[in-house]
Design a protein around this motif. Structure first.
Motif, mmCIF file in Angstrom:
data_model
loop_
_atom_site.group_PDB
_atom_site.id
_atom_site.type_symbol
_atom_site.label_atom_id
_atom_site.label_comp_id
_atom_site.label_asym_id
_atom_site.label_seq_id
_atom_site.Cartn_x
_atom_site.Cartn_y
_atom_site.Cartn_z
ATOM 1 N N ASP A 13 -57.026 54.064 -35.697
ATOM 2 C CA ASP A 13 -57.180 53.095 -34.598
ATOM 3 C C ASP A 13 -55.939 53.091 -33.712
ATOM 4 O OD1 ASP A 13 -59.580 52.262 -35.643
ATOM 5 O OD2 ASP A 13 -58.680 50.628 -36.814
ATOM 6 N N ILE A 14 -54.777 53.106 -34.382
ATOM 7 C CA ILE A 14 -53.516 53.044 -33.621
ATOM 8 C C ILE A 14 -53.398 54.272 -32.716
ATOM 9 C CG2 ILE A 14 -50.987 53.176 -33.865
ATOM 10 C CD1 ILE A 14 -52.054 50.439 -34.461
ATOM 11 N N ARG A 15 -53.736 55.428 -33.271
ATOM 12 C CA ARG A 15 -53.645 56.652 -32.461
ATOM 13 C C ARG A 15 -54.597 56.575 -31.268
ATOM 14 N NH1 ARG A 15 -50.492 60.457 -34.937
ATOM 15 N NH2 ARG A 15 -50.155 60.046 -37.153
ATOM 16 N N SER A 16 -55.804 56.056 -31.501
ATOM 17 C CA SER A 16 -56.732 56.044 -30.364
ATOM 18 C C SER A 16 -56.333 54.973 -29.345
ATOM 19 C CB SER A 16 -58.185 55.948 -30.831
ATOM 20 O OG SER A 16 -58.597 54.637 -30.938
ATOM 21 N N ARG A 17 -55.841 53.812 -29.819
ATOM 22 C CA ARG A 17 -55.337 52.805 -28.871
ATOM 23 C C ARG A 17 -54.188 53.361 -28.034
ATOM 24 N NH1 ARG A 17 -55.281 46.713 -30.328
ATOM 25 N NH2 ARG A 17 -56.995 46.590 -31.776
ATOM 26 N N GLN A 69 -45.900 51.940 -36.601
ATOM 27 C CA GLN A 69 -45.225 52.296 -35.344
ATOM 28 C C GLN A 69 -45.048 53.811 -35.220
ATOM 29 O OE1 GLN A 69 -44.467 49.574 -33.286
ATOM 30 N NE2 GLN A 69 -44.328 51.177 -31.752
ATOM 31 N N ALA A 70 -44.862 54.468 -36.382
ATOM 32 C CA ALA A 70 -44.664 55.926 -36.355
ATOM 33 C C ALA A 70 -45.861 56.616 -35.708
ATOM 34 C CB ALA A 70 -44.459 56.443 -37.771
ATOM 35 N N ALA A 71 -47.076 56.080 -35.940
ATOM 36 C CA ALA A 71 -48.279 56.702 -35.362
ATOM 37 C C ALA A 71 -48.259 56.575 -33.839
ATOM 38 C CB ALA A 71 -49.535 56.050 -35.939
ATOM 39 N N VAL A 72 -47.728 55.458 -33.336
ATOM 40 C CA VAL A 72 -47.619 55.285 -31.875
ATOM 41 C C VAL A 72 -46.681 56.353 -31.320
ATOM 42 C CG1 VAL A 72 -46.857 53.745 -30.016
ATOM 43 C CG2 VAL A 72 -47.969 52.776 -32.062
ATOM 44 N N GLU A 73 -45.502 56.455 -31.963
ATOM 45 C CA GLU A 73 -44.492 57.388 -31.443
ATOM 46 C C GLU A 73 -44.985 58.837 -31.500
ATOM 47 O OE1 GLU A 73 -40.853 56.359 -33.530
ATOM 48 O OE2 GLU A 73 -41.195 54.260 -32.998
ATOM 49 N N GLU A 74 -45.641 59.196 -32.592
ATOM 50 C CA GLU A 74 -46.149 60.571 -32.720
ATOM 51 C C GLU A 74 -47.199 60.866 -31.651
ATOM 52 O OE1 GLU A 74 -45.589 60.746 -37.458
ATOM 53 O OE2 GLU A 74 -47.584 61.278 -36.725
ATOM 54 N N THR A 75 -48.076 59.881 -31.404
ATOM 55 C CA THR A 75 -49.133 60.111 -30.406
ATOM 56 C C THR A 75 -48.516 60.318 -29.020
ATOM 57 O OG1 THR A 75 -50.514 58.647 -31.729
ATOM 58 C CG2 THR A 75 -51.340 59.201 -29.551
ATOM 59 N N ILE A 76 -47.469 59.549 -28.730
ATOM 60 C CA ILE A 76 -46.807 59.716 -27.419
ATOM 61 C C ILE A 76 -46.192 61.111 -27.318
ATOM 62 C CG2 ILE A 76 -44.943 58.879 -25.928
ATOM 63 C CD1 ILE A 76 -45.376 56.093 -27.201
#
Ligand code: FAD
Length: 400
Positions: free
Chosen positions: A8-12, A57-64
């Protein structure tokens, strides 16, 4: 806790990037993350987060990064984001939250931390800058020192003495200071690198509205402890990709210089570089594990582990880099020019030997290694405390 998954975090995050554009300017990009609850996922909904574990938070940073954008969560406003945000969130009113939180994260308002004074760095609770109440305002007089980025800051976290008649930890209060207020004077202090990252800050009859108080009057030490615990995590914990950062600079220098060394020297140096690479990776994985174990809320004294380990590792990395460079390490620009960055990030374009010089501060800034060991001994391992003879003495009666 919520049922939001990593997917979910990655898709958001993907949606937020798509909406704002991967090349959006820093303020707009960070604002979009804030509005989507992806800035600090452990923060409450509507305030930059989703109320979930910070490990997400790591998933947010990786997706960016996967989307092709360079992103450092703190660099745009390290002190503001790393320390100001959690402190204002924890102790600020709704009004403080509305006014400050988002602007700190986007970097629109740079923040600085004004704790240390000329005689009170490690013993910050003994500080002597005074605030005296005058109706709905406080009048501040005194001096701070080593205040990083004060010269580009819009607001500062200010710790001052409001009651000299009680023991030192009990007579402090914590304010948000408008750095443009009349009576605030900021003077640069140059470091061994030639940069003036930090400053002296003088207060002459500076007026602060009472509403700028964080926490209660006399409860400043508790608020300051929240700032300091978060500072140690901000300084100690990097989860950037494997083999990046300082260790990458050492490995690059090794690749460039190894060929010119004798076989024996090269073999010894290879062992040292490999050992440091392993230590850097252990540090990175330990930080990731600490993040996975952490819950919503402020960190405790265990944050000092990462601060202590990373400061000392960093110095070993730069010592080794200097050994690798040999005499070339002593070459500096002619005239040793002094400089002062207009940005909060500063420190751009350093040579390797300048990084070595800068690393000398790592075991001092944010609390010295000796103080980190004291905290770990006393508050994590439960060893007996060091003698504190002034603990129950009124601050005004402590000999200076
Ligand atoms: C690059 C840099 C940036 C900084 N930025 C900021 C900032 O933005 N805001 C801010 O408020 N401060 C800032 N500081 C100040 C920093 O927090 C202090 O320098 C630090 O806490 C040490 O205080 P001090 O320099 O007064 O040293 P002292 O406290 O005088 O310490 C001197 C020596 O004595 C040792 N010592 C002191 N007490 C003990 C003890 N109880 N047990 C064992 N050993 C002890 C110390 O470890 C040290 O080796 C910065 C410092 C640096 C180098």
């Amino acid at each position: 806790m919520s049922e939001i998954t990593e997917a979910d975090i990655r898709s958001r995050t993907g949606e937020a990037i798509e909406q704002v554009g991967v090349d959006a300017d820093e303020v707009a990009f960070r604002g979009a993350l804030w509005d989507a609850g992806l800035a600090m996922v452990q923060f409450p909904e509507g305030k930059g987060g989703l109320g979930i574990s910070p490990m997400m938070q790591a998933a947010v940073e990786e997706t960016i990064r996967d989307a092709g954008r360079q992103f450092h969560p703190l660099a745009v406003n390290t002190i503001g984001i790393g320390m100001g945000l959690p402190t204002v969130l924890t102790y600020g009113s709704e009004q403080h939250h509305k006014k400050h939180l988002r602007r700190i994260f986007t970097g629109e308002d740079i923040w600085c931390q004004m704790f240390s004074e000329p005689s009170h760095g490690s013993d910050v609770a003994g500080l002597s800058s005074r605030a005296i109440r005058d109706g709905d305002e406080w009048i501040v007089n005194g001096q701070k020192v080593w205040t990083s980025v004060a010269h580009v800051s819009r607001f500062g976290m200010l710790l001052v003495r409001t009651d000299p008649d009680v023991p030192k930890h009990k007579g402090l209060s914590y304010f948000i200071l408008d750095m443009a207020a009349p009576g605030v004077e900021i003077r640069p202090l140059y470091q061994i690198t030639g940069d003036a990252e930090f400053n002296e800050v003088f207060f002459k009859d500076v007026r602060i509205p009472h509403e700028n108080l964080l926490g209660e009057v006399g409860d400043g030490w508790r608020v300051a402890t929240t700032t300091l615990m978060n500072e140690r995590v901000a300084l100690g914990g990097s989860t950037s990709p494997r083999g990046t950062g300082n260790i990458a600079m050492l490995v690059d220098a090794w690749a460039e210089h190894a060929g010119a060394m004798s076989e024996a020297a090269s073999a010894t140096m290879r062992d040292r570089v490999a050992q440091l690479w392993i230590e850097a990776e252990v540090g990175r994985l330990t930080t990731m594990r600490a993040r996975a174990n952490s819950t919503v809320g402020n960190p405790g004294p265990e944050g000092s582990v990462g601060k202590l380990a990373s400061a000392e590792l960093n110095q070993r990395i730069w010592n080794t880099t200097m050994d690798l460079l040999g005499p070339e390490a002593m070459m500096h620009e002619p005239g040793y020019p002094l400089s002062r960055s207009d940005e909060s990030r500063g420190m751009g374009g350093y040579t390797l030997s300048k990084w070595f010089l800068r690393s000398q501060a790592n075991t001092i800034e944010g609390g010295t290694s000796e103080i980190m060991r004291n905290i770990l001994g006393e508050r994590v391992l439960g060893l007996p405390g060091e003698p504190r003879v002034d603990k129950d003495v009124a601050w005004k009666d402590i000999p200076s």
